[in-house]
Design a protein around this motif. Structure first.
Motif, short mmCIF file in Angstrom:
data_model
loop_
_atom_site.label_atom_id
_atom_site.label_comp_id
_atom_site.label_asym_id
_atom_site.label_seq_id
_atom_site.Cartn_x
_atom_site.Cartn_y
_atom_site.Cartn_z
N ILE A 148 0.84 -1.21 0.00
CA ILE A 148 0.00 0.00 0.00
C ILE A 148 0.88 1.25 0.00
N LEU A 149 1.89 1.28 0.88
CA LEU A 149 2.76 2.45 0.98
C LEU A 149 3.56 2.68 -0.30
N PHE A 150 4.22 1.62 -0.79
CA PHE A 150 5.01 1.76 -2.01
C PHE A 150 4.11 2.01 -3.22
N GLY A 151 2.91 1.43 -3.19
CA GLY A 151 1.97 1.64 -4.29
C GLY A 151 1.55 3.10 -4.39
N MET A 152 1.36 3.75 -3.25
CA MET A 152 1.01 5.17 -3.26
C MET A 152 2.14 6.01 -3.84
N LEU A 153 3.36 5.69 -3.47
CA LEU A 153 4.52 6.41 -4.02
C LEU A 153 4.66 6.15 -5.51
N ALA A 154 4.42 4.90 -5.92
CA ALA A 154 4.54 4.55 -7.34
C ALA A 154 3.51 5.28 -8.18
N GLN A 155 2.32 5.50 -7.64
CA GLN A 155 1.29 6.18 -8.40
C GLN A 155 1.69 7.61 -8.74
N VAL A 156 2.49 8.22 -7.89
CA VAL A 156 2.98 9.57 -8.19
C VAL A 156 3.76 9.57 -9.50
N ILE A 157 4.57 8.52 -9.70
CA ILE A 157 5.35 8.39 -10.94
C ILE A 157 4.41 8.17 -12.12
N VAL A 158 3.46 7.27 -11.96
CA VAL A 158 2.52 6.97 -13.06
C VAL A 158 1.71 8.21 -13.41
N PHE A 159 1.25 8.93 -12.41
CA PHE A 159 0.45 10.13 -12.67
C PHE A 159 1.27 11.20 -13.37
N TYR A 160 2.56 11.30 -13.05
CA TYR A 160 3.41 12.29 -13.73
C TYR A 160 3.45 12.01 -15.24
N PHE A 161 3.71 10.76 -15.59
CA PHE A 161 3.77 10.41 -17.01
C PHE A 161 2.40 10.57 -17.67
N SER A 162 1.33 10.30 -16.93
CA SER A 162 0.00 10.48 -17.47
C SER A 162 -0.25 11.95 -17.81
N ARG A 163 0.19 12.86 -16.94
CA ARG A 163 0.00 14.29 -17.22
C ARG A 163 0.79 14.73 -18.44
N THR A 171 -4.26 12.62 -12.72
CA THR A 171 -3.90 11.99 -13.98
C THR A 171 -3.83 13.02 -15.11
N HIS A 172 -4.52 14.14 -14.94
CA HIS A 172 -4.56 15.20 -15.95
C HIS A 172 -4.06 16.50 -15.33
N PRO A 173 -3.32 17.30 -16.09
CA PRO A 173 -2.93 18.61 -15.57
C PRO A 173 -4.17 19.49 -15.41
N PRO A 174 -4.10 20.52 -14.56
CA PRO A 174 -5.22 21.47 -14.50
C PRO A 174 -5.49 22.04 -15.89
N ILE A 175 -6.75 22.25 -16.19
CA ILE A 175 -7.12 22.69 -17.54
C ILE A 175 -6.46 24.02 -17.89
N GLU A 176 -6.32 24.92 -16.93
CA GLU A 176 -5.67 26.20 -17.23
C GLU A 176 -4.23 26.00 -17.70
N GLY A 206 -9.19 9.46 -20.56
CA GLY A 206 -10.29 10.37 -20.83
C GLY A 206 -9.77 11.76 -21.15
N ILE A 207 -10.67 12.59 -21.65
CA ILE A 207 -10.30 13.97 -21.96
C ILE A 207 -10.19 14.79 -20.69
N LYS A 208 -10.86 14.33 -19.62
CA LYS A 208 -10.89 15.07 -18.37
C LYS A 208 -10.72 14.12 -17.21
N GLY A 209 -9.96 14.53 -16.20
CA GLY A 209 -9.72 13.69 -15.03
C GLY A 209 -10.42 14.22 -13.79
N LEU A 254 -15.45 8.51 -14.92
CA LEU A 254 -14.96 7.28 -15.52
C LEU A 254 -14.30 6.40 -14.48
N ASP A 255 -14.31 5.09 -14.73
CA ASP A 255 -13.59 4.16 -13.87
C ASP A 255 -12.10 4.48 -13.87
N ASP A 256 -11.43 4.12 -12.77
CA ASP A 256 -10.00 4.43 -12.63
C ASP A 256 -9.18 3.90 -13.80
N ARG A 257 -9.53 2.72 -14.33
CA ARG A 257 -8.73 2.11 -15.39
C ARG A 257 -8.77 2.92 -16.68
#
Length: 294
Positions: A207-222, A277-282, A264-267, A256-259
């Motif tokens: 759980i702990l490492f997974g939360m840290l890993a998601q930060v990396i995934v979300f960065y690439f998603s943005r 997962t998405h940068p702020p629209i501005e 999607g066009i909007k997060g 939308l579901d997390d997967r």
């Protein structure tokens, strides 16, 4: 309820398939999963295996979870326009024509998914079609087609596989070290053996490492969102994409579901951009206006 059952059934099927593969590897190659090398193979199998199985069935999952209806024979002029628009954009982007679908949802959103550039799905919500004009819908479609052309589904799957592998591996190594230290077991398994304490620690560290890993995934998603916006600007012009983004600002956050949310066009909104997962629209609009991410 149907989405929850589908989610649980899919994950159970993934676990069963990977467990069978794991047992075959143990029997054929005699891999010792109590060693670090064996543990790394185990972690990679479940880390990458789960990610790629999810990718392989992504179109099927998307259709079932959203109730999306693929347009095979257009029933009206709006559906004909959707097919013609995506077809023209796909040719311009150099990819095979994706399946085009519409799903019933009041929120204005769209997503793209599929296992490859030439085997993909682009879907739009009824809420998006009702709330946007044709120029704005065209820009949203171009954004999703750009996701497909950029190979974003495969890229994010690879990234997710890497972080999954290290989460599984590191959680078991750290849990094993702590468990051995608490038991005074200096000569036991290097990965910690078994027992309730060990498995409890594994769950905690995953759980702990997974939360840290998601930060990396979300960065690439943005970063992918910026590139998809830029791709849409090349296909239909930056002003149309900016207008579509401004229209999205007026709607509620993604349901939308997390997967599928990352495609999607909007997060969803978050207090910290690190967990988006998405940068702020501005910021997306500013990047288009400044000509960044070309």
């Amino acid at each position: 309820m149907n989405r929850i059952v589908l989610f649980l059934a899919t994950n159970l099927a993934v676990i069963v398939v990977l467990s069978i593969v794991l047992n075959i590897l143990m029997a054929v190659f005699g891999i010792d999963f109590g060693s670090y090398q064996g543990l790394l193979i185990f972690a990679a199998l479940f880390g990458f295996g789960g990610a790629f199985i999810s990718l392989a069935i992504s179109k099927w999952m998307a259709k079932r979870s959203t109730g999306a209806r693929v347009i095979e024979q257009p029933r009206n002029e709006a559906e004909r326009w959707l097919l013609d628009t995506v077809s023209a954009q796909a040719r311009k982007a150099g990819i095979k024509m994706p399946e085009v679908a519409v799903y019933d949802s009041p929120e204005p959103n769209a997503f793209a998914t599929g296992p490859s550039k030439n085997n993909s799905l682009v879907a739009v919500s009824t809420g998006l079609l009702r709330s946007m004009n044709k120029d704005e819908v065209e820009a949203v479609l171009a954004h999703e087609v750009s996701h497909v052309a950029n190979g974003d589904m495969v890229t994010l799957t690879l990234i997710q596989g890497v972080v999954n592998t290290f989460v599984i591996f590191l959680a078991r190594v750290v849990a094993g070290l702590i468990n051995n230290a608490l038991r005074g077991n200096q000569g036991g398994s290097r990965t910690g053996g078994g027992g309730f304490a060990y498995f409890g620690l594994v769950i905690l560290f995953e759980i702990l490492f997974g939360m840290l890993a998601q930060v990396i995934v979300f960065y690439f998603s943005r970063q992918r969102e910026y590139r998809a916006d830029a791709g849409a600007a090349r296909l239909v012009g930056p002003q149309k994409m900016i207008a579509a983004l401004r229209r999205l600002q007026q709607g509620r956050e993604s349901q939308l579901d997390d997967r599928m949310m990352a495609f999607g066009i909007k997060g969803k909104l978050s207090r910290s951009e690190l967990m988006m997962t998405h940068p702020p629209i501005e910021k997306r609009i500013d990047a288009l206006q400044q000509g960044r991410f070309k």
